[in-house]
Scaffold this motif. Structure first.
Motif, PDB file in Angstrom:
ATOM      1  N   ASP A  18       0.828  -1.208   0.000  1.00  0.00           N
ATOM      2  CA  ASP A  18       0.000   0.000   0.000  1.00  0.00           C
ATOM      3  C   ASP A  18       0.858   1.252   0.000  1.00  0.00           C
ATOM      4  O   ASP A  18       0.583   2.208  -0.730  1.00  0.00           O
ATOM      5  N   ARG A  19       1.916   1.239   0.810  1.00  0.00           N
ATOM      6  CA  ARG A  19       2.789   2.405   0.862  1.00  0.00           C
ATOM      7  C   ARG A  19       3.509   2.611  -0.460  1.00  0.00           C
ATOM      8  O   ARG A  19       3.699   3.751  -0.917  1.00  0.00           O
ATOM      9  N   PHE A  20       3.917   1.530  -1.106  1.00  0.00           N
ATOM     10  CA  PHE A  20       4.595   1.629  -2.401  1.00  0.00           C
ATOM     11  C   PHE A  20       3.631   2.102  -3.483  1.00  0.00           C
ATOM     12  O   PHE A  20       3.999   2.897  -4.357  1.00  0.00           O
ATOM     13  N   ALA A  21       2.395   1.627  -3.438  1.00  0.00           N
ATOM     14  CA  ALA A  21       1.410   1.977  -4.465  1.00  0.00           C
ATOM     15  C   ALA A  21       0.945   3.416  -4.354  1.00  0.00           C
ATOM     16  O   ALA A  21       0.647   4.058  -5.373  1.00  0.00           O
ATOM     17  N   THR A  22       0.873   3.959  -3.139  1.00  0.00           N
ATOM     18  CA  THR A  22       0.290   5.283  -2.936  1.00  0.00           C
ATOM     19  C   THR A  22       1.316   6.366  -2.639  1.00  0.00           C
ATOM     20  O   THR A  22       0.953   7.546  -2.590  1.00  0.00           O
ATOM     21  N   GLY A  23       2.567   6.002  -2.459  1.00  0.00           N
ATOM     22  CA  GLY A  23       3.580   6.971  -2.078  1.00  0.00           C
ATOM     23  C   GLY A  23       3.977   7.911  -3.192  1.00  0.00           C
ATOM     24  O   GLY A  23       3.694   7.684  -4.378  1.00  0.00           O
ATOM     25  N   SER A  24       4.632   8.986  -2.820  1.00  0.00           N
ATOM     26  CA  SER A  24       5.192   9.918  -3.795  1.00  0.00           C
ATOM     27  C   SER A  24       6.362   9.244  -4.503  1.00  0.00           C
ATOM     28  O   SER A  24       6.889   8.227  -4.027  1.00  0.00           O
ATOM     29  N   PRO A  25       6.800   9.785  -5.644  1.00  0.00           N
ATOM     30  CA  PRO A  25       7.967   9.189  -6.316  1.00  0.00           C
ATOM     31  C   PRO A  25       9.173   9.045  -5.389  1.00  0.00           C
ATOM     32  O   PRO A  25       9.867   8.020  -5.432  1.00  0.00           O
ATOM     33  N   ARG A  26       9.418  10.037  -4.556  1.00  0.00           N
ATOM     34  CA  ARG A  26      10.563   9.952  -3.642  1.00  0.00           C
ATOM     35  C   ARG A  26      10.363   8.841  -2.621  1.00  0.00           C
ATOM     36  O   ARG A  26      11.293   8.072  -2.318  1.00  0.00           O
ATOM     37  N   GLN A  27       9.154   8.749  -2.057  1.00  0.00           N
ATOM     38  CA  GLN A  27       8.877   7.689  -1.092  1.00  0.00           C
ATOM     39  C   GLN A  27       9.013   6.314  -1.726  1.00  0.00           C
ATOM     40  O   GLN A  27       9.544   5.386  -1.116  1.00  0.00           O
ATOM     41  N   ARG A  28       8.542   6.190  -2.949  1.00  0.00           N
ATOM     42  CA  ARG A  28       8.660   4.908  -3.649  1.00  0.00           C
ATOM     43  C   ARG A  28      10.112   4.514  -3.849  1.00  0.00           C
ATOM     44  O   ARG A  28      10.485   3.360  -3.657  1.00  0.00           O
ATOM     45  N   ARG A  29      10.925   5.468  -4.257  1.00  0.00           N
ATOM     46  CA  ARG A  29      12.332   5.138  -4.508  1.00  0.00           C
ATOM     47  C   ARG A  29      13.021   4.677  -3.219  1.00  0.00           C
ATOM     48  O   ARG A  29      13.913   3.841  -3.253  1.00  0.00           O
ATOM     49  N   ASN A  30      12.592   5.232  -2.085  1.00  0.00           N
ATOM     50  CA  ASN A  30      13.156   4.796  -0.809  1.00  0.00           C
ATOM     51  C   ASN A  30      12.724   3.379  -0.432  1.00  0.00           C
ATOM     52  O   ASN A  30      13.331   2.755   0.438  1.00  0.00           O
ATOM     53  N   LEU A  31      11.672   2.873  -1.089  1.00  0.00           N
ATOM     54  CA  LEU A  31      11.150   1.542  -0.785  1.00  0.00           C
ATOM     55  C   LEU A  31      11.600   0.478  -1.790  1.00  0.00           C
ATOM     56  O   LEU A  31      11.262  -0.690  -1.635  1.00  0.00           O
ATOM     57  N   ILE A  32      12.342   0.879  -2.812  1.00  0.00           N
ATOM     58  CA  ILE A  32      12.719  -0.054  -3.873  1.00  0.00           C
ATOM     59  C   ILE A  32      13.446  -1.273  -3.312  1.00  0.00           C
ATOM     60  O   ILE A  32      13.133  -2.421  -3.654  1.00  0.00           O
ATOM     61  N   ARG A  33      14.415  -1.043  -2.435  1.00  0.00           N
ATOM     62  CA  ARG A  33      15.174  -2.173  -1.887  1.00  0.00           C
ATOM     63  C   ARG A  33      14.290  -3.062  -1.015  1.00  0.00           C
ATOM     64  O   ARG A  33      14.462  -4.281  -0.971  1.00  0.00           O
ATOM     65  N   SER A  34      13.343  -2.451  -0.301  1.00  0.00           N
ATOM     66  CA  SER A  34      12.438  -3.236   0.538  1.00  0.00           C
ATOM     67  C   SER A  34      11.553  -4.138  -0.309  1.00  0.00           C
ATOM     68  O   SER A  34      11.296  -5.293   0.056  1.00  0.00           O
ATOM     69  N   ILE A  35      11.072  -3.615  -1.437  1.00  0.00           N
ATOM     70  CA  ILE A  35      10.248  -4.429  -2.333  1.00  0.00           C
ATOM     71  C   ILE A  35      11.044  -5.643  -2.800  1.00  0.00           C
ATOM     72  O   ILE A  35      10.545  -6.776  -2.805  1.00  0.00           O
ATOM     73  N   GLU A  36      12.309  -5.420  -3.163  1.00  0.00           N
ATOM     74  CA  GLU A  36      13.121  -6.531  -3.658  1.00  0.00           C
ATOM     75  C   GLU A  36      13.458  -7.520  -2.544  1.00  0.00           C
ATOM     76  O   GLU A  36      13.461  -8.735  -2.754  1.00  0.00           O
ATOM     77  N   SER A  37      13.720  -7.021  -1.336  1.00  0.00           N
ATOM     78  CA  SER A  37      14.123  -7.910  -0.254  1.00  0.00           C
ATOM     79  C   SER A  37      12.957  -8.754   0.267  1.00  0.00           C
ATOM     80  O   SER A  37      13.173  -9.807   0.857  1.00  0.00           O
ATOM     81  N   ARG A  38      11.720  -8.303   0.023  1.00  0.00           N
ATOM     82  CA  ARG A  38      10.561  -9.023   0.560  1.00  0.00           C
ATOM     83  C   ARG A  38       9.689  -9.588  -0.551  1.00  0.00           C
ATOM     84  O   ARG A  38       8.480  -9.751  -0.409  1.00  0.00           O
ATOM     85  N   VAL A  39      10.320  -9.906  -1.677  1.00  0.00           N
ATOM     86  CA  VAL A  39       9.577 -10.358  -2.844  1.00  0.00           C
ATOM     87  C   VAL A  39       8.785 -11.635  -2.576  1.00  0.00           C
ATOM     88  O   VAL A  39       7.684 -11.804  -3.097  1.00  0.00           O
ATOM     89  N   ASP A  40       9.314 -12.538  -1.755  1.00  0.00           N
ATOM     90  CA  ASP A  40       8.593 -13.784  -1.479  1.00  0.00           C
ATOM     91  C   ASP A  40       7.274 -13.510  -0.769  1.00  0.00           C
ATOM     92  O   ASP A  40       6.247 -14.120  -1.085  1.00  0.00           O
ATOM     93  N   GLU A  41       7.302 -12.600   0.199  1.00  0.00           N
ATOM     94  CA  GLU A  41       6.074 -12.253   0.908  1.00  0.00           C
ATOM     95  C   GLU A  41       5.065 -11.583  -0.021  1.00  0.00           C
ATOM     96  O   GLU A  41       3.859 -11.856   0.059  1.00  0.00           O
ATOM     97  N   LEU A  42       5.558 -10.704  -0.880  1.00  0.00           N
ATOM     98  CA  LEU A  42       4.662 -10.019  -1.816  1.00  0.00           C
ATOM     99  C   LEU A  42       4.065 -10.999  -2.812  1.00  0.00           C
ATOM    100  O   LEU A  42       2.873 -10.944  -3.127  1.00  0.00           O
ATOM    101  N   ALA A  43       4.887 -11.922  -3.297  1.00  0.00           N
ATOM    102  CA  ALA A  43       4.384 -12.914  -4.247  1.00  0.00           C
ATOM    103  C   ALA A  43       3.289 -13.762  -3.623  1.00  0.00           C
ATOM    104  O   ALA A  43       2.343 -14.185  -4.302  1.00  0.00           O
TER     105      ALA A  43
END
Length: 234
Positions: A18-43
């Motif tokens: 939700d935070r990645f989908a609704t965040g500002s471009p800057r907030q999203r870029r700060n979450l890029i590594r988190s998205i990659e590190s938690r890919v199994d949970e997201l999948a």
């Protein structure tokens, strides 16, 4: 799960999405590594992973998620191209989408050049390049699709509208734009090894590469096509 997670691991997978989908471009870029590190949970979220996103929009957040899934958890990725890619002239954009999804940017750039020739007409296809005068009749639907594909699968870093935005920051001066986007200089059209960076580490606006051998008129015509003008922020 991949190592190197960020402080965002305190969020649930749903909260991170939700935070990645609704965040500002800057907030999203700060979450890029988190998205990659938690890919199994997201999948593991299954179809719910894509509910926040519109396949007819040009949201790079979902493009990054799809690229991460392809690299680290392909079983959680859609089995077909996710982004809707309409064409006003019957072009199939699935090959381009697949190469962009796979981060194969050099091949995607070659395909884009071929598609621009196809949009320009048979004479452009035969001669192997596009005249600036052939841009105005191009299908606006297709130029919009090309721009959206590059934006979605580049973290919003590449595409015609990105190149236009950067050009405006230099008061329309192409001679200042070239070094900013990592092109050698005005009039250079090169794909030689080492002369171009075919990765997300490239400068903003680096791709797609536009032939400047005959001056800036082709790029200028593309960036000012009515369909792309309509995509500029108001």
């Amino acid at each position: 799960m991949l190592s190197g997670s960020s402080p965002s691991t305190t969020l649930s997978a749903e909260q991170l999405l939700d935070r990645f989908a609704t965040g500002s471009p800057r907030q999203r870029r700060n979450l890029i590594r988190s998205i990659e590190s938690r890919v199994d949970e997201l999948a593991a979220l299954g179809p719910a992973l894509f509910q926040p996103f519109d396949p007819n929009a040009d949201d790079w957040a979902v493009g990054w998620i799809l690229q991460v899934l392809r690299r680290h958890a392909p079983e959680g990725a859609p089995t077909s191209s996710w982004l809707e890619t309409p064409s006003g002239v019957g072009i199939d954009y699935d090959p381009l989408q697949q190469h962009l999804l796979a981060e194969e940017y050099e091949e995607a750039d070659r395909i884009t050049s071929a598609l621009l020739r196809q949009l320009a007409g048979e004479q452009a296809v035969r001669r192997g390049y596009v005249y600036f005068s052939e841009v105005a009749p191009m299908s606006g639907v297709d130029l919009t699709t090309l721009d959206r594909l590059w934006l979605v699968y580049s973290q919003g870093r590449f595409g015609f509208t990105v190149q236009w935005r950067l050009l405006q920051s230099f008061d329309g001066r192409y001679d200042q734009l070239w070094p900013r986007i990592g092109w050698k200089n005005e009039g250079v059209w090169t794909r030689y090894p080492g002369a171009f960076d075919w990765s997300l580490k490239a400068p903003e606006g680096h791709m797609p590469l536009i032939n400047q051998l005959r001056g800036v008129r082709l790029m200028d015509a593309l960036l000012n096509h009515p369909a792309l003008v309509a995509r500029r922020p108001t």
